[in-house]
Design a protein around this motif. Structure first.
Motif, PDB file in Angstrom:
ATOM      1  N   GLY A 292       0.780  -1.222   0.000  1.00  0.00           N
ATOM      2  CA  GLY A 292       0.000   0.000   0.000  1.00  0.00           C
ATOM      3  C   GLY A 292       0.812   1.273   0.000  1.00  0.00           C
TER       4      GLY A 292
ATOM      5  N   ASP B 164      -5.475  -1.682   0.266  1.00  0.00           N
ATOM      6  CA  ASP B 164      -5.771  -0.833   1.415  1.00  0.00           C
ATOM      7  C   ASP B 164      -7.191  -0.306   1.249  1.00  0.00           C
TER       8      ASP B 164
ATOM      9  N   ASP C 162       4.021   7.235   1.862  1.00  0.00           N
ATOM     10  CA  ASP C 162       2.611   6.874   1.839  1.00  0.00           C
ATOM     11  C   ASP C 162       1.995   7.239   0.494  1.00  0.00           C
TER      12      ASP C 162
END
Length: 219
Positions: free
Chosen positions: A40, A132, A183
């Motif tokens: 993810g 995710d 991220d």
């Protein structure tokens, strides 16, 4: 889904040559080794990346565990085939006029005739991998059929091939200062232009890529 004769590829990832190591690389590799897997997240190629297939690449990690990792490059488009041509090879009708605007991406050097769709979670079937809460991956023909009808997921990246790492290989490449990770977010995944994604990923890290290596601009 699989195609034949679309791209050349040797089907095996290569290990990176050793690069300058730093404390941050050691810390990241240690965290991964102790169970902080990167599913993810985005891998961002360092400026000194020596494998030309991954130079200035951004890779979305679809799966990562003790057995290895699998991801899709999200910022490289294939010029040798269009989406309508891909549908024709698969025998899928293409009634939606908007499909002309859909790009086909280079997902990685492994199994380069195999197709994957990285997409928002508003589409799902029995074969969909939910990475995710906001991103899934599907590799079956029916998602292409839905897209050809002008339906399917709202956000998507169609890719041929994938990037694969055997057990411990990705950790070694991070230790060798080949990759950073950050991220993921939907804007960077699906909305930012391909040519801007690498620098945008670095901006999420808080610095410019040219500050990391004396080889910047010569990767």
């Amino acid at each position: 889904m699989a195609l034949s004769g679309v791209l050349d590829g040797n089907g095996t990832p290569i290990a990176l040559g050793l690069m300058k190591q730093d404390r941050k690389s050691y810390e990241m590799a240690e965290r991964i080794d102790t169970g902080e897997y990167l599913g993810g997240k985005l891998l961002v190629a360092m400026p000194g990346m020596r494998d030309p297939r991954f130079s200035q690449s951004v890779v979305y990690i679809c799966a990562h565990n003790q057995d290895g990792a699998m991801g899709l490059v999200i910022n490289r488009v294939i010029d040798s085939i269009t989406f309508p041509e891909l549908l024709e090879q698969l025998g899928i009708a293409r009634p939606a006029p908007t499909i002309e605007d859909i790009q086909v991406h280079f997902g990685g050097p492994v199994e380069s005739s195999r197709g994957f769709v990285l997409h928002s979670t508003d589409f799902s079937n029995e074969a969909t991998l939910h990475v995710d809460p906001g991103v899934s991956v599907t590799a079956t023909v029916d998602i292409l059929e839905q897209i050809a009808l002008g339906e399917g997921p709202k956000s998507r990246i169609l890719a041929l091939g994938y990037a694969g790492w055997r057990s411990g290989q990705l950790e070694s490449e991070i230790l060798a200062n080949g990759w950073l990770h950050v991220d993921a977010d939907p804007d960077l995944l699906f909305d930012v232009d391909c040519e801007d994604k690498w620098e945008q990923a670095f901006s999420k890290l808080g610095f410019a890529p040219e500050l990391l290596s004396g080889e910047a601009g010569h990767a």
